[in-house]
Design an enzyme around this catalytic site. Structure first.
Site, short mmCIF file in Angstrom:
data_model
loop_
_atom_site.label_atom_id
_atom_site.label_comp_id
_atom_site.label_asym_id
_atom_site.label_seq_id
_atom_site.Cartn_x
_atom_site.Cartn_y
_atom_site.Cartn_z
N GLY A 172 -7.66 34.21 -8.59
CA GLY A 172 -6.35 34.22 -7.32
C GLY A 172 -5.64 35.45 -7.25
N ASN B 292 -5.45 37.56 -4.84
CA ASN B 292 -5.17 37.47 -3.51
C ASN B 292 -4.42 36.49 -3.14
OD1 ASN B 292 -6.81 39.58 -1.77
ND2 ASN B 292 -8.30 38.78 -3.09
N ASN C 255 -10.90 33.93 5.84
CA ASN C 255 -11.44 34.37 4.47
C ASN C 255 -11.27 35.88 4.34
OD1 ASN C 255 -13.25 34.23 2.07
ND2 ASN C 255 -14.94 35.18 3.35
N HIS D 224 -13.34 39.09 2.24
CA HIS D 224 -14.53 39.68 1.79
C HIS D 224 -14.22 41.18 1.56
CE1 HIS D 224 -18.76 39.64 1.28
NE2 HIS D 224 -18.72 40.92 1.95
N GLY E 209 -21.41 30.33 9.05
CA GLY E 209 -22.21 31.46 8.66
C GLY E 209 -21.81 32.03 7.23
N HIS F 1 -9.86 45.68 -4.41
CA HIS F 1 -8.87 44.83 -4.64
C HIS F 1 -7.66 45.01 -4.38
CE1 HIS F 1 -10.11 41.37 -7.38
NE2 HIS F 1 -9.70 40.45 -6.45
N ALA G 132 -6.63 47.10 -2.17
CA ALA G 132 -6.79 46.98 -0.59
C ALA G 132 -6.44 45.55 0.11
CB ALA G 132 -7.82 47.82 0.17
N GLU G 133 -7.33 44.93 -0.59
CA GLU G 133 -7.34 43.27 -0.30
C GLU G 133 -5.88 42.76 -0.29
OE1 GLU G 133 -11.51 41.28 -1.20
OE2 GLU G 133 -10.36 41.54 -2.82
C1 GRF Z 1 -11.97 39.16 -3.55
O1 GRF Z 1 -12.60 40.27 -3.82
C2 GRF Z 1 -12.35 38.44 -2.35
O2 GRF Z 1 -12.63 39.55 -1.44
C3 GRF Z 1 -13.58 37.57 -2.73
O3 GRF Z 1 -13.52 37.24 -3.83
C4 GRF Z 1 -12.52 37.83 -4.68
C5 GRF Z 1 -11.51 37.09 -5.13
O4 GRF Z 1 -10.48 37.73 -5.99
N1 GRF Z 1 -13.99 36.87 -1.62
P1 GRF Z 1 -9.16 37.03 -6.45
O5 GRF Z 1 -9.58 35.66 -7.23
O6 GRF Z 1 -8.42 36.83 -5.28
O7 GRF Z 1 -8.68 38.11 -7.51
#
Ligand code: GRF
Length: 206
Positions: free
Chosen positions: A11, A13, A108, A110, A144, A172, A174-175
């Site tokens: 979690g 993100n 989502n 990714h 999909g 991560h 960057a996310e």
């Molecule tokens: C992230 O790398 C996301 O892109 C992928 O799963 C991971 C989740 O990481 N779908 P976190 O649980 O948010 O640390």
């Protein structure tokens, strides 16, 4: 904007979204966190922030997301007043029973520049393919796997000497910038809806 989060793991993100809300850069509220994994740290994070959280019962299936569980998830999200569902490391494929009640309202994140490297361990796929750049993608969810219109992408360099772990960590980071920014854009645009034209499916304002 009222958010619902579905996650199966750490979690981090969701934490980035919470941090953006806390520092005032994202005008949103997380109303509900649901996980298919009772031991996922994302549930603990939710608890620490006083956010209602619960487990999705997938009936013992390891990867399948049973239709009844999807419908129940949709009901819980709806009852919590969720406007936008954010998948944050959620490992099951979402289908009609959840997509239909939330049309163009599920996003989502990714860890690759889609459409490259969908599926699992995308950072390792990128490393194995020998690309010089990869990154992350926030996209709307359709039926999909890692498809659906792209909202935002952030590029990350692949460096000499990268291991799967070091590359994953850079993606991560960057996310954690990209997800709050993508939600900001969705909110700022008042959501986007699909417009079908001669060249395929695009997205425009309602
Ligand atoms: C992230 O790398 C996301 O892109 C992928 O799963 C991971 C989740 O990481 N779908 P976190 O649980 O948010 O640390």
């Amino acid at each position: 904007m009222v958010l619902g989060i579905l996650g199966s793991g750490s979690g981090s993100n969701m934490q980035a979204i919470l941090d953006a809300i806390a520092d005032g850069s994202l005008d949103a509220r997380i109303a509900l966190v649901l996980s298919d994994n009772p031991d996922a740290f994302i549930l603990e994070r939710a608890k620490r922030h006083g956010i209602p959280a619960g487990v999705i019962d997938c009936g013992g299936y390891k990867t399948k997301f049973p239709e009844a569980a999807q419908a129940e998830t949709a009901r819980r999200l709806h009852d919590a007043g969720v406007e936008l569902v954010c998948l944050a490391g959620f490992l099951r494929l979402v289908k009609q029973p959840l997509l239909e009640p939330f049309p163009q309202r599920i996003v989502n994140i990714h860890p690759s520049l889609l459409p490259a490297f969908p599926g699992l361990k995308s950072w390792k796929q990128a490393l194995d393919a020998g690309v010089s750049e990869t990154g992350c993608t926030v996209h709307y969810v359709d039926a999909g796997m890692d498809t659906g219109p792209i909202i935002l992408q952030e590029t990350v360099p692949v460096l000499a000497g990268d291991t799967p772990e070091s590359l994953h960590e850079r993606i991560h980071q960057a996310e954690h910038r990209a997800y709050p920014e993508a939600i900001r854009r969705v909110a700022g645009a008042g959501f986007f809806l699909p417009q079908r034209g001669a060249s395929g499916v695009g997205w425009g304002r309602e």
